[in-house]
Design an enzyme around this catalytic site. Structure first.
Site, PDB file in Angstrom:
ATOM      1  N   LEU A   1       6.015  31.222  63.443  1.00 45.28           N
ATOM      2  CA  LEU A   1       4.742  31.216  64.149  1.00 45.28           C
ATOM      3  C   LEU A   1       3.772  32.143  63.433  1.00 45.28           C
ATOM      4  CD1 LEU A   1       5.965  31.509  67.869  1.00 45.28           C
ATOM      5  CD2 LEU A   1       5.274  29.433  66.659  1.00 45.28           C
ATOM      6  N   ASP A   2       2.473  31.826  63.547  1.00 42.45           N
ATOM      7  CA  ASP A   2       1.449  32.703  62.997  1.00 42.45           C
ATOM      8  C   ASP A   2       1.531  34.080  63.643  1.00 42.45           C
ATOM      9  OD1 ASP A   2       0.522  30.604  61.444  1.00 42.45           O
ATOM     10  OD2 ASP A   2      -1.038  30.027  62.884  1.00 42.45           O
ATOM     11  N   HIS A   3       0.971  35.062  62.953  1.00 42.00           N
ATOM     12  CA  HIS A   3       0.999  36.456  63.400  1.00 42.00           C
ATOM     13  C   HIS A   3       0.552  36.610  64.849  1.00 42.00           C
ATOM     14  CE1 HIS A   3       0.716  40.844  62.891  1.00 42.00           C
ATOM     15  NE2 HIS A   3      -0.470  40.777  63.475  1.00 42.00           N
TER      16      HIS A   3
ATOM     17  N   THR B   1       0.227  34.113  67.154  1.00 44.99           N
ATOM     18  CA  THR B   1       0.748  33.093  68.066  1.00 44.99           C
ATOM     19  C   THR B   1       2.032  33.632  68.685  1.00 44.99           C
ATOM     20  OG1 THR B   1      -0.189  31.277  66.768  1.00 44.99           O
ATOM     21  CG2 THR B   1       1.608  30.736  68.266  1.00 44.99           C
TER      22      THR B   1
ATOM     23  N   ARG C   1      -4.576  24.701  65.384  1.00 41.03           N
ATOM     24  CA  ARG C   1      -5.853  25.418  65.350  1.00 41.03           C
ATOM     25  C   ARG C   1      -6.928  24.582  64.639  1.00 41.03           C
ATOM     26  NH1 ARG C   1      -3.960  31.013  62.828  1.00 41.03           N
ATOM     27  NH2 ARG C   1      -6.119  31.641  63.304  1.00 41.03           N
TER      28      ARG C   1
END
Length: 302
Positions: free
Chosen positions: A136-138, A140, A240
């Site tokens: 996951l993104d930082h 998220t 996103r």
């Protein structure tokens, strides 16, 4: 110290099959067999070490002890809190908070999920490195799947390609989305001049995101929509980018046009992971609650 090398045990179901062929049917790759032979693993038939040419008989017990894994030198072993949702000998499911990276990078070399999992394995004397199945993104939050052995990671790769690895996300986006259920299939590629940002572009990679509206509401004068999303592809920043293209950026996502008035990071959460367990073959479903900052966006709707 107990031998904690990862191991699998199988029972042979017919006569006159070579050990190598039997293990190939069990999806043990040639690379894994080579590593088992030369890097500290063992192949046992009825408790006796055998080579891959050994001829098996029905009822034989085959056990493979995988070689110990050495973490990369660049991965710093650190001890920190991990929100463990599920764990067995093969997989680890974590609930990642927002503001923590999944993997190390030039900008985040410590404090990541990978650092802390390496610390967990080290403290428990598990001879394995960190294999991230889903990242996951930082900023998220939500569920992350980690394989506890490179063979398990290999099996997950095959499962993703052939059977699918089902992921569902929740997000809060700006504005009121009019349609209740729809799909976005716009291609995604890198934005010219940026190493981070992605955009919808005709020459990009195929991408599909299914969207279902859960609720439309207004808070503090801002129209918002709570949505459920299913990923069919795994492009960087896919949700996103697709929501920005739709004209409904994720709240808090300042990289893709979202306002941070109500939340200081993108309001995006991995809420569900579903897959067939690579060892047991049993369907696994894991659900996670929204992070506190997202949950607060759904309260006191005005």
């Amino acid at each position: 110290m107990d031998d904690q090398r990862f191991r699998l045990t199988f029972t042979v179901d017919r006569d006159n099959i070579k050990l190598r062929e039997f293990l190939n049917e069990k999806m043990i790759s040639k690379r894994t067999l080579a590593a088992t032979k030369y890097e500290g693993g063992l192949l046992l038939v009825n408790g006796i070490e055998r080579d891959v040419r050994y001829l098996l008989r029905e009822g034989d017990e085959v056990k493979i002890l995988f070689p110990p894994e050495i973490p990369s030198k660049g991965l710093v072993v650190e001890h920190g809190d991990l929100a463990i949702v599920f764990e067995d000998e093969a997989i680890l499911i974590l609930d990642k908070p927002p503001g923590q990276s999944t993997m190390t990078s030039q900008n985040h070399q410590s404090g990541t999920i990978a650092n802390y999992v390496a610390g967990k394995f080290s403290g428990e004397r598990i001879p394995a490195t960190v294999h991230i199945v889903t990242r996951l993104d930082h900023n998220t939050s939500g569920l992350v799947c980690i394989a506890k052995n490179r063979h398990i990671h290999h099996l997950f790769g095959d499962k993703i390609i052939k059977s699918g690895f089902h992921r569902e996300y929740e997000a809060v986006v700006e504005g009121h989305i009019q349609e209740d259920i729809f799909s976005i299939t716009e291609r995604i590629g890198r934005k010219d001049g940026s190493i981070i940002e992605r955009i919808v572009r005709e020459d990009g990679q195929e991408a599909r995101t299914d969207v279902r509206v859960i609720q439309r509401y207004t808070k503090n004068g801002h129209d918002l929509t709570r949505i459920r999303l299913i990923l069919h592809t795994g492009r960087t920043h896919q949700i996103r980018v697709h929501m920005q293209w739709l004209g409904h950026p994720i709240a808090g996502d300042d990289l893709y046009g979202g306002s941070q008035i109500l939340i200081a990071r993108q309001a995006l959460h991995c809420a569900l992971l579903e897959f067939t367990h690579p060892i047991t073959g049993v369907k696994q479903t894991f659900r996670g609650e929204l992070a506190d900052d997202m949950a607060s966006m759904l309260m006191e709707r005005l």
